[in-house]
Structure formats: structure tokens, C-alpha cells
Scaffold this motif. Sequence first.
Motif, PDB file in Angstrom:
ATOM      1  N   VAL A 245     -64.787   8.394  19.520  1.00  0.00           N
ATOM      2  CA  VAL A 245     -64.398   7.211  20.301  1.00  0.00           C
ATOM      3  C   VAL A 245     -63.073   6.663  19.784  1.00  0.00           C
ATOM      4  CG1 VAL A 245     -65.101   4.950  21.084  1.00  0.00           C
ATOM      5  CG2 VAL A 245     -66.804   6.708  20.765  1.00  0.00           C
ATOM      6  N   GLN A 246     -62.908   6.732  18.471  1.00  0.00           N
ATOM      7  CA  GLN A 246     -61.659   6.253  17.884  1.00  0.00           C
ATOM      8  C   GLN A 246     -60.484   7.005  18.485  1.00  0.00           C
ATOM      9  OE1 GLN A 246     -61.903   6.655  13.696  1.00  0.00           O
ATOM     10  NE2 GLN A 246     -60.266   5.221  13.268  1.00  0.00           N
ATOM     11  N   GLN A 247     -60.656   8.332  18.539  1.00  0.00           N
ATOM     12  CA  GLN A 247     -59.570   9.164  19.047  1.00  0.00           C
ATOM     13  C   GLN A 247     -59.316   8.892  20.526  1.00  0.00           C
ATOM     14  OE1 GLN A 247     -60.463  13.235  18.359  1.00  0.00           O
ATOM     15  NE2 GLN A 247     -58.424  13.961  18.843  1.00  0.00           N
ATOM     16  N   LEU A 248     -60.406   8.812  21.299  1.00  0.00           N
ATOM     17  CA  LEU A 248     -60.262   8.606  22.742  1.00  0.00           C
ATOM     18  C   LEU A 248     -59.652   7.232  23.020  1.00  0.00           C
ATOM     19  CD1 LEU A 248     -60.721   9.620  25.593  1.00  0.00           C
ATOM     20  CD2 LEU A 248     -63.032   8.745  25.508  1.00  0.00           C
ATOM     21  N   SER A 249     -60.112   6.214  22.293  1.00  0.00           N
ATOM     22  CA  SER A 249     -59.564   4.866  22.499  1.00  0.00           C
ATOM     23  C   SER A 249     -58.073   4.866  22.212  1.00  0.00           C
ATOM     24  CB  SER A 249     -60.233   3.852  21.576  1.00  0.00           C
ATOM     25  OG  SER A 249     -61.596   3.799  21.859  1.00  0.00           O
ATOM     26  N   LYS A 250     -57.708   5.587  21.140  1.00  0.00           N
ATOM     27  CA  LYS A 250     -56.298   5.618  20.758  1.00  0.00           C
ATOM     28  C   LYS A 250     -55.479   6.217  21.902  1.00  0.00           C
ATOM     29  CE  LYS A 250     -54.671   8.330  17.537  1.00  0.00           C
ATOM     30  NZ  LYS A 250     -54.927   9.134  16.336  1.00  0.00           N
ATOM     31  N   ILE A 385     -67.003   8.770  26.328  1.00  0.00           N
ATOM     32  CA  ILE A 385     -67.028   7.892  27.500  1.00  0.00           C
ATOM     33  C   ILE A 385     -68.019   6.750  27.292  1.00  0.00           C
ATOM     34  CG2 ILE A 385     -67.676   7.801  29.932  1.00  0.00           C
ATOM     35  CD1 ILE A 385     -66.444  10.547  30.254  1.00  0.00           C
ATOM     36  N   THR A 386     -69.209   7.080  26.776  1.00  0.00           N
ATOM     37  CA  THR A 386     -70.205   6.036  26.529  1.00  0.00           C
ATOM     38  C   THR A 386     -69.631   4.976  25.594  1.00  0.00           C
ATOM     39  OG1 THR A 386     -71.895   7.735  26.687  1.00  0.00           O
ATOM     40  CG2 THR A 386     -72.584   5.631  25.823  1.00  0.00           C
ATOM     41  N   GLY A 387     -69.009   5.445  24.502  1.00  0.00           N
ATOM     42  CA  GLY A 387     -68.462   4.507  23.527  1.00  0.00           C
ATOM     43  C   GLY A 387     -67.382   3.626  24.117  1.00  0.00           C
ATOM     44  N   VAL A 388     -66.492   4.241  24.903  1.00  0.00           N
ATOM     45  CA  VAL A 388     -65.382   3.477  25.469  1.00  0.00           C
ATOM     46  C   VAL A 388     -65.927   2.437  26.448  1.00  0.00           C
ATOM     47  CG1 VAL A 388     -63.331   3.643  26.877  1.00  0.00           C
ATOM     48  CG2 VAL A 388     -63.743   5.334  25.159  1.00  0.00           C
ATOM     49  N   ILE A 389     -66.903   2.851  27.259  1.00  0.00           N
ATOM     50  CA  ILE A 389     -67.455   1.905  28.240  1.00  0.00           C
ATOM     51  C   ILE A 389     -68.150   0.758  27.528  1.00  0.00           C
ATOM     52  CG2 ILE A 389     -69.234   1.625  30.002  1.00  0.00           C
ATOM     53  CD1 ILE A 389     -68.526   4.339  31.052  1.00  0.00           C
ATOM     54  N   TYR A 390     -68.886   1.078  26.465  1.00  0.00           N
ATOM     55  CA  TYR A 390     -69.596   0.022  25.726  1.00  0.00           C
ATOM     56  C   TYR A 390     -68.602  -0.979  25.162  1.00  0.00           C
ATOM     57  CZ  TYR A 390     -72.877  -2.240  22.613  1.00  0.00           C
ATOM     58  OH  TYR A 390     -73.664  -3.165  21.997  1.00  0.00           O
ATOM     59  N   ARG A 391     -67.550  -0.464  24.528  1.00  0.00           N
ATOM     60  CA  ARG A 391     -66.564  -1.374  23.942  1.00  0.00           C
ATOM     61  C   ARG A 391     -65.915  -2.216  25.024  1.00  0.00           C
ATOM     62  NH1 ARG A 391     -67.562   2.540  20.756  1.00  0.00           N
ATOM     63  NH2 ARG A 391     -66.990   2.652  18.552  1.00  0.00           N
ATOM     64  N   LYS A 392     -65.675  -1.571  26.180  1.00  0.00           N
ATOM     65  CA  LYS A 392     -65.020  -2.304  27.260  1.00  0.00           C
ATOM     66  C   LYS A 392     -65.922  -3.421  27.768  1.00  0.00           C
ATOM     67  CE  LYS A 392     -61.917  -3.019  30.384  1.00  0.00           C
ATOM     68  NZ  LYS A 392     -60.508  -3.269  30.127  1.00  0.00           N
TER      69      LYS A 392
END
Length: 1460
Positions: A245-250, A385-392
Motif C-alpha cells: 500500500v505504501q508503494q501504491l499510495s506513493k 486497492i483495499t488498503g488505498v480505499i480504506y485510507r481514502k
Amino acid sequence: MEAFCGSRFWDSNLTIHTDNPDLTPCFQNTILAWIPSIYLWSVLPFYLVYLKRSKRGYIVLSVLSRFKTLFGVLLWCVSWADLFYSFHELLQSRTPPPVYFVTPLVVGITVLLATLLIQYERLRGIQSSGVLIIFWFLSVLCAVGPLRSKIMTTGHVNERFRFTTFYIYFALIIIELILSCFKEKPPFFSPVNTDANPCPELNSGFLSRLTFWWFTSMAIQGYKRPLEEKDLWSLNKDDTSKAIVQQLSKEWDREKAQCKKEDVSYMKKSNHVLNHVDGGPEEAEVLISDKKHDRKPSFLKALLRTFGPYFLIGSCFKLMQDLLSFVNPQLLSVLIGFIKNKDAPAWWGFLIAALMFVCAVLQTLILHQHFQYCFVTGMRLRTGITGVIYRKSLAITNSAKRSSTVGEIVNLMSVDAQRFMDLMTFLNMLWSAPLQIFLALYFLWQTLGPSVLAGVAVMVLLIPFNSAIAIKTRAFQVEQMRYKDSRIKLMNEILGGIKVLKLYAWEPSFSEKVLEIRKNELRVLRKAAYLNSVSTFAWISAPFLVALTTFAVYVSVDEENVLDAEKAFVSLSLFNILKFPLNMLPQVISNLTSVSLKRIQQFLSHDELDPNCVETKVIAPACFLHSINMLVPSGSLVAIVGHVGCGKSSLVSALLGEMEKLEGEVAVKGSVAYVPQQAWIQNATLKDNILFGQALNEEKYQNALEVCALKTDLEVLPGGDQTEIGEKGINLSGGQRQRVSLARAVYSSAEIFLLDDPLSAVDSHVAKHIFDKVIGPEGVLKGKTRILVTHSISFLPQVDHIIVLVDGQISEMGSYQELLKQNKAFAEFLRNYALDENIEEDEPTKCPNKMSTKRRVCEKKPAEPPAPRKNANEKLIQAETTETGTVKLTVFWQYMKAVGPVISLVICFLYCCQNAAAIGANVWLSDWTNEPVVNGTQHNTGMRIGVYAALGLLQGLLVLVSSFTLAMGGISAARTLHAALLENKFHTPQSFYDTTPTGRIINRFSKDIYVIDEVIPPTILMFLGTFFTSLSTMIVIIASTPLFAVVIVPLAILYFFVQRFYVATSRQLKRLESVSRSPIYSHFSETVSGASVIRAYRRVKAFVDISDLKVDENQKSYYPGIVSNRWLGIRVEFVGNCIVLFAALFAVIGRNSLNAGLVGLSVSYALQVTLSLNWMVRMTSELETNIVAVERIKEYSETETEAPWIIEGKSPPENWPSKGELEFVNYSVRYRKGLDLVLKGLNLQVHGGEKIGIVGRTGAGKSSMTLCLFRILEAAKGEIKIDGVKISEIGLHDLRSRLTIIPQDPVLFSGTLRMNLDPFNKYSDEEIWKALELSHLKRFVSSQPSMLDYECSEGGENLSVGQRQLVCLARALLRKTRILILDEATAAIDLETDDLIQMTIRTQFVDCTVLTIAHRLNTIMDYTRVLVLDSGTIAEFDTPANLIAAKGIFYSMAKDAGLA
């Protein structure tokens, strides 16, 4: 070459046309010796780059490593000994050919390189090197030929030295090969692996990884006993949420930043250009910026940057596999030629069989490496995707949140992320399919010449047909998703408000709504099923039609064209290769234009709240607050008062930064604690809810419990503060929830406290206790800044400032005294409600008052010793059970019953016929190819083609019919199973919903119903297809080479074992995966609903970590699931490859008695069988895994139900209850079996038309009493009579529809306002308007453009709590029955509205019996009688005046409220 070698390079008489083949020395010394070197040097650059990037610490020099190096050096010496020997010969003037210098030199250097690599790898922490294993293997392979020829020619040894060195060389490379298969110890200094159960993959050797041998331990364990959570390996570093998730968010942030930059730079550029343009610059400006502005940040780019490189490795494997797949048809053609050529040496045949086998095995190994890469990419995608959506979702603004409901966001997470995952496996088909098609056509052209074009034409015609089907299916899918979404959303609301539905007896109306949606959903499904059976028909018939047209054209074009076995069967196997890419391509393309990407991208592009909360915002939900200026000095207590819906809660939200800022700024200094109007409680223990992630400080914690008056409640709760609280705090009363929420704030010891009406849900004396102990000038929070939204006047004199809001503006502010002096709205407001109490009471009298509160709280403890605590860890919410072991046959039987037993048999019969037709067609073809050729032509070609066509088309037709029947059966099963589940859930008693999280029930309605709708039918279709295909292959091979029967038994046993091991393990992994999946979603929906609280307490990071942990837990069971498929595939395909080997071998052995047609038939069938075998096991497992859904739905369709809704012949008279008399006779009740009684032996009588107030401390059983009247709780003993009718003897709906309740939590359902008031459409518009007018909602509703059709959002979010309460009042006015029950209804309402309600009730329900559970004693002071409950028994029951005179409990409560 001859000059180079000193002899001939190639001699076909020596090598090929002989029974004892050998290679020329020249060939041996050049090509064979160089192959390993060429390999190693070409791989080297790539490998060095890889090693540079691999950081795993170094491996300590081990014995193994020393030996490997030693033998490597020896090899180098041996090679160079040869070189020096050649120099030695030179000196003796026997000039050896150049090859004797070049080859030893090359080999020596290469071996030295390999030796150095061994050491370099050790330093980079590589435990087992694939590159070197392959190198040593090639060296051995290439040395076997020379070895054989050297042994054969030992007669004349003129080169004794070279022979000796060669034998030493051979021995050494074999030793090296064996040594390199062992793996080194794990690296030293590698990051310490603290995992209890690390994944063996990291430390497994190259061969183990190639064949997935490292998984075997789990397969065996899973076979011995069902796997459990603790058996799972922990995830590899690169697969954890943290890393991904760190990488994808970046990457996503980078993408967003780039877009912003582009926009900005573009605007600048355009201005610059425009300086030189005469004429309308504005116009030009607009044009330019429009073109460019469309570029939204693309989520796809971020995904590609994050996961692309890893995925590409898989693509390389795919390329190799594609090329290899064309080798076997070529070998088949050689084999058939060999069978025809009776005087060819036998070793040719054995070589061909061996090559076929080797080629197939290589294909298997490479293919599964490719799949592994694809699936791991897919898995990482889902995590990301799950992580990014959760953070969003934790950062999204409220207006954005409104545009997508919780259900839809959860869907993004579950369904759309899943879609991405499924796409990953087929993504490579985009380039691989065209490549395969091109190669297949090329080879076909070589075999059949231009006639192939006829077949191609058919294919090309089929492509638009397939695409059309794919597009249509896509459309159906979208439509069905829409129905599914709305069905789940509705179910979600129904389950959330199930209590209200039961109280109002509204279930039939909602059940109808669900079934209506379901009907549409199934209608779409049925259409999709029609399409699917047509596409299955196309899929099965396509290769056949292509073959038919090609052969027909080939034979008809020219008399001389003879269809022999070679042409026919090679073409057939090529057509079979073609089948897959042709059908996949349109599907992949249609899947690519995926809705999912757009949906996710849209969600991720929503506006976020400004994280800089210190400069927070001013507000606009409906432009609620405007031009507000206020300053709250630190350390003061400020009260905010005003009518319902005037923006009090919005003001608090603004301070939290939850609203969108239009203008101005808000500054908040210090940490914040927030108590929302509706308490947000997590599904965790009570203690965890209060600590909310902070470290436990026992003294502070006990103090928080004490001041929030929770001590006494803890004694009532089954597990004390370890009691598990259900979702949304379901097993706490409203007051308890609010106090837990308050205790959380107190414990958090923040600097600023925003309290949104925390006193509304609790009783008056508890409210007083809380105000004095917590909020007031003497409470624990004194000296902190407190902003209190409140409706109760009695506390206003003690606050520092009062802010009065009217319609989103501050109408006045100041201290209590100042506002009184100003004599404006506020003073008026007060005078009405002061109820003649002398508000400016002198200080001294307050103190005894306070003392008495405290004393009484102590007295309230039960006099009898508390009941022994039940075991504290008895959880309210039972853990979800996972079925273990084999799925019972009864489940299959249940599914068959749902489909219909007759249909099931018909389907099997159709499949048998279909395969018989297919075999028939191919046997006929084989017979045709053996037809003698007379004068270069064959006879009866017309008849041959006719019969072939007839058989093939018959097969196609049968396919169509059978898949069609199957689909219909599947849909009817889906309908019956869903209907049964729904029916049961509406009839389930309330206690079930208190102990089962909604998520779990929703899971049945979404995931399991989805499986039954869309997964099981195609799985059965595939299973039957593959099963019969495999069966027919066996029949054909045995028929053509009976010897094969011998091999079938061992192969079948091997196959069976692999299958059992796999199915047991994989099924349990799937179950673990699905169980660990629901917590992700339930935690997610909980987070979304409590986002503001989480943000206020600055707990976002912690919640993100919890979510990541849950996702990782889920992937822990998913990853072995992927690997288990690879493990299985390699083993099963090995069985398939053995079948190919033996079919070819026996054909070679029995070649004298066989004709070419039969060999072609049996080997081409064998080449197909690997896929069928593999899929058959997969489908068995899929079936066993998915059929569990039937089991789970059955389980929930058979939970115990409440009493029947309507009992025939027992219905009460039409106008019952006409008098409204109530009688409790020795009545006791408990919430659930095994819990203590909540009401103990109540005896009381209420006459028709009496108004009864019910009071008592929280948890005294006030609400339970109302639930008993509705039989939400059934009596433990005793009975209730209404107008002399025993309520336990009539149907539930008969009872519930004749009583009216205004419940504690006002629940609204999404839909029109009218539907919320009158779901059965029983009343006319006039009646509804009348009810709205009486409930003071008319002004609000008529101001809405859509009037009665005003859309309420999910849970009535777009109405304030007070307005929702008024809607509930309007419902009661519409029903107007003789008995009305008010449950704490007045809690969230300001005093004016409260008065209106009370007035309405007094006027409209004047001749009805009214039972009110009261918090504000002033509402019941004029009631006929007051009932005081104390821990489940009647303490006092008399008129208010008498009770006050009696100086009992009621008196002390009234005194608290300032009424006595």
C-alpha cells in the motif's frame, strides 16, 4: 568446419539412418561442448543485475560451498589440462586441429566463471541457484552423447589422455550437479525473521520452487486434519499490506501531483501564448484549457508502475510456454510419419516419445511459473486497492461520502478489487492470443496449404459473434450488479432496522420489495444464462466447424488432395491450440473496459478533508451555518442551544473539520475528544471501547467508569467490562451507549471536549450525576475547554457562555445572566420551560443536592448480593464457524433437490450423448484417413464429409441443450434457496439479531447467494465437461492401444492421491479465506460510520493498521490457496504428460499392428487430456468449496423462528383492542436462554385510557417491558392480557399491528418519506398530510420540492435526529391504535419540540392508553399513574402526587430534576 575440426562436421549415415546412432567427433567437440557455455554467458548480464539488487545478507562459508568451489577449480584444471596437452602436441609437431585449443579454453573459462558465481551468490545470500543448476544439467546432458561414443570406441585408444580427462570431467560435473541441488543455510545478517511460522518458500531450493515441492508439507498436513488459522505461514515481506500500500499510495500521489502540475503549467503556457494574440483572448483561453483539463489522474498508471515489473517476469514465462506449445503437434506429425515408414529404425520412435514427454514437462513447469507470477500480482493488487480505499474512506469529505453509501464503498473493496484480481490471470492473453493464432495458422498453412483460409474465415466470423456475446454479457453483468447492489443495500437497512420492522409488523412490505428486486435480478441472470449456453456452444463447436470447413475445402478443391492421418490429426491438434486464444481474446478485451477501474478511480479522486485541522472550516451541508463568529476561551464551558435542525451538530462538525469550508476559518488548538449525538460503539469489549487504543491506566480508567455512572451497569452486564459489545452497540441500552462514548472522551484526557448532546439519552438523575461529575464546573473536566450541545435547561445556569443558534446563525451569545437581561428569544425560551423552578438557586443548596445524588447512586446498588458473575469471557457474538472436513453428500443432494432430481439426471444423460457424438466424429475421421488411395485420389469423400459434419453438429446441439438445461436448473435452485433464506430471516426472533453481527447475515445474502447464482452452475458445467472428456480420452486410447490399460491403474492411483491431498487442503484454505474475509468488510463499514470519531481522536493511523492486519490475515490463507493450485497443476499435468508418453510409446511398440489413423487419434487425444485432468481436479475442489454456500444458506434458513404471524382461527376481533386495558399476570422475562430474568414476576393492571409513566434507572427493565408487549421477548412465565385476550395466543402480526410504538432510536429506511410513513399504501394523501401537520413536520415537508416523495437517505441521514423522531411520531398518528407506547422518544429533542409532541399525544391520543418511558420527569407529572421499576421488579406504582408524598424513589428522582 572441416579445417577447424580436422574431420567432417555432420554425417547423416553415422547419425540418423542406422540402428546404432552416433555423433561425429567434430559435432561433439564444437556444438555439444559449447551449448552450456553459450547458455551461461548469455544469462550472465541479467543474472548479475538481479544479484546486485538482491539484498539478503551473506551466507557463511559452509562445507557444501567449499566442496562446490573445490570441484569447480578441479574442473577448470581438467579443462586446461586438455588445453596444455594440445600445446604439448604442438611442441611435438603433431599439429592438432584448432578445435582442441578453442573448446578447452572456452569450457575452462566458463567453468571458472561458474566457480566464481558460486562464491558471489554466497555473498549475496542466494541459497540455491537456478542458473547454475541449469548450467550443470546442460553440461551433463551434452556430455552424455560423447560419453557413449567414447565407451563404444574404446577399441583403438590413440588419445588416452583426452579420454581420461573426459571421464574425470564427466564425474566432476555430475558431482557438481548433485551438490548444486542441495541448498545452503539461510543467509547471515538477513533481517531477523521473527515469524513463528515463516513461509518455507523463501528458503527453498531452486528445484523445490520450480515444482512447488515446498508446499507439500502443508498438503500433507491438510490431508491429515483440517487446517487451522495457526497452521498458515506468515506472508512474505513483499506481499504485506505495509509494503504494497505504501508503494501504491506513493505512485498514486505522484500521479495526482503530476496532473496538478500539468494543469497549472498548461494554464501558464496558455496565458503566455495569448499575450501575442489579438482578438478575444478569453475565448482562446477557454478552448485551450478545456482540451487539456480532461486529464484526470489515472489510477491505472499508478497500478502499472507499482505492479508492472513483477508482472512482466510472468509474461516472459508465458512467451516461452506459447512457443513450446507448438512443438508437440510437429512431433505428432513426425510420429505418424514414423508409423507409416515401416523400415525406420525403432529408436526414432522412442526418441520422439521421449521428446514429446520432455516438451510437455517443460511446458508444465514454465506455465505454472507464469501463473504464479500472475496470481501473486493479482493478490498484491487486491491488497493494494483495499488498503488505498480504506485510507481514502477515512479522509473523504461528508458530501463525497453521501454520494456513495457504505454498501457501495464496501462493494468497491470486495467486488471490484476481486475483478482486478481475476483479470490479472488473463491479461497476458492480450498479446499471447494473437501470437498463438499467428503461429497456429502458419503451421496449418504448411500442412494444408491455402485451404486453411476457409477455416480462418469461419474463425473470423466467429470472433464478432463471440465479441457480441461478451459485450452483451458485460451489459447484463452491470445491470445485475445494480440489482445486487440495491438488494444488498436494502437488506443492510432491513437488518439494521429489523427491530423496528418487527414492532410495526412491516415485514411483508419489505419482504415484497426484496423479492421484487430479486425477481429482476434473476430475470437478468436467466438472459445471461441463455447467452452463456450459446457461447458454450460456440466454444465447443468452433474448432469443429473450422476443422470441418478446412477439410471439406481441402478435399473438394483438388482430386489429388488426400486427407491422410498426418494432415488430419496434426491439423486437429493445431485447431485445439487455436480454440483457447480465439475464445479468450474477445472476453479479455470486454473485461478490460472494466467498470471497476472507473469506479475505484472516481472514489479515490473524491475531495479529501483538509488534514490541517487547526485551520479548519466553515460549513455548507445545505449552507447550514453562515457568518458565524465565535471565540471560545480555553478552559471554559460553553453551551450551544437551539431548536431541532438549527445546525448545532453542524457547528460541532465544523470544529472537527468535517464540513466543507465555503469561506472564513476555524482554528482549534490542542487535542480533541468528541462525543457524537449518536454514540459510535465498536464491536469490541466495553473496556476496549473506552480505552480506544490508549494504554491502560487502571486508576484513570476506574475513575472514568465512576464519573460516567457505568459502575452499576458493569454489574448487570454478563462479562463486566470484558463484555463483547455487538455491532453498533446492539446489546447496550441507548443510555449506556452514550455513557460509554462519554467515558471514552473522559479517558482520552484531551484538551478540548466537543460534546454533542451527551445527556439526552440518559435518565434525569444520571444526567445530573454526569453533569456534576464530568461536564460541570466541579467535574473531572474542569479547566478543559468544553463545548456542550444540550437541550436541558436545568444545567444552563452553571455554564460560562451560552450560544443560541437560530437557522444556522448565532442569534445571541453571552453568560446566562446576560442573556436573561437581554430579554430576547432566549429569555422567552427559558421562561416557558423554567417550570416555575427558582433557577437562581443559591449555591449552598446545590451542595447537599450533589451529595444526595452521590449517595443515591450508591443506594441504587441492589440490596441482595450480586448474582455470581458468569464466566467473563462468554462472548456475545459467537465466532463464525467454519465447516471442516469433507462436504457431506447431503449438501449435494440438497442442491440437486433445489435443481430438481429429474433435471439432474437429464443433464448427465445429455453429457454422455454429447461425448459419444464427439468420439464418433473423431473415430470416423481416423477411419477416413485410412481409406486407401487409388490413383492418387480417395473415393466417397462426399459421404465422409457428410457423416463427419452430422456427428459434429449433433455434438454441438447436445452441448447447447445440456448447458441450457443446466443453467435453468441452477437459476430455479437459486430462486428457491434465496426465498427460503429471506422467509426465515424475517421470521427469526430478535435475540438472533442481537447475537449475530449484521455483516455475517449480509454475507449470506451477498457472497453465498452470489456463489449459488453465478459460481456453482458454471462450475458444474465445467466439471461435467472435463470429467466426460477425460473419460472419453481413456476410452479412445485403450481402444487404439489396449496395452495402455496396464498403465491406467498406477496413473489413476497417483492422480487420485494428488486430488485427495489437494482437495482437502484447498477446501479448508478457501473456507479459512472466506471466514477471514468478512472481518475486513465489517471493520471497514464500522470505520466508515465512525470516521468522524476516529478522526477526532486522531486514531486514523491505528485503524489503518488494524485494517492492514485484517487484510494480511486474509491473504495468509489466500496465498497458500494460489500455491496449492500450482502444486496440483504440476503434479496432475505430470500424470497427463505420462499419458502422452505412454500413448506414444505403445504406439511405437505396437507399430506393426497399428495404422496411422489410430495412432493419430490416440496421441492427439492424449495431448488434450492434460488440461482436462487439471481442470477436473480444480472443478472438484471448486465444487466442494462452493457448495458450502448451499450449506451456509441452509443453516441460516433453518434457524428457529418466532411464533407465526397470523394464526388461522385465532385472529382477534376487528376492532380489538377497543378499551385498551393491559394486565400483567405474574410476568417474568429474560433476553435469551441462559441469561438472568430482566423482569421478575410483574403484576399490574392498567385501565383503558390511562396514561402511565414508567421510570427507573438505566437497565431497570423499562424498555424490556415494552418489548414484552410486542412479544419481541417471549414470557419466561406468566402472561399479558390486552382487553382480556392473552397475547401469547394470537398471531404476532395481529398483535403488533394493533399496538403503536414510538421507539427509542428513530429508524428510517432509504426511500420516499411516504414509504417510511406508510409502506403498505393503506392511507390517503390527506391522512398523511394530517399526520405530518400534527407532528409539526408539515412545514419542513411542504418546503421540499418533492413533498411526500422526499428521498430519505440510508438510515435517514439527511434528517436531523429530532426530525426523525417526529417522523416516528407521524407514523404513530397514522396508525392511531388504542395503545401507544413511547420509548425514551423525547431524548434527542429540544424542549419546544418536546412540548409539541407531548401536546399532540395529549390531544390526539386522549382516549388511548399511553405508556411512556420517561427521562424528563416533567413530561409525566400529569400522568394518571407512575410505575417505578427497580432491577426488574415494581418498586412503586401510584399517582405522581402520592409518590412524591411517599418520599420514595420517585420523590428523590423528582427532587433531582427540580420538580419536588
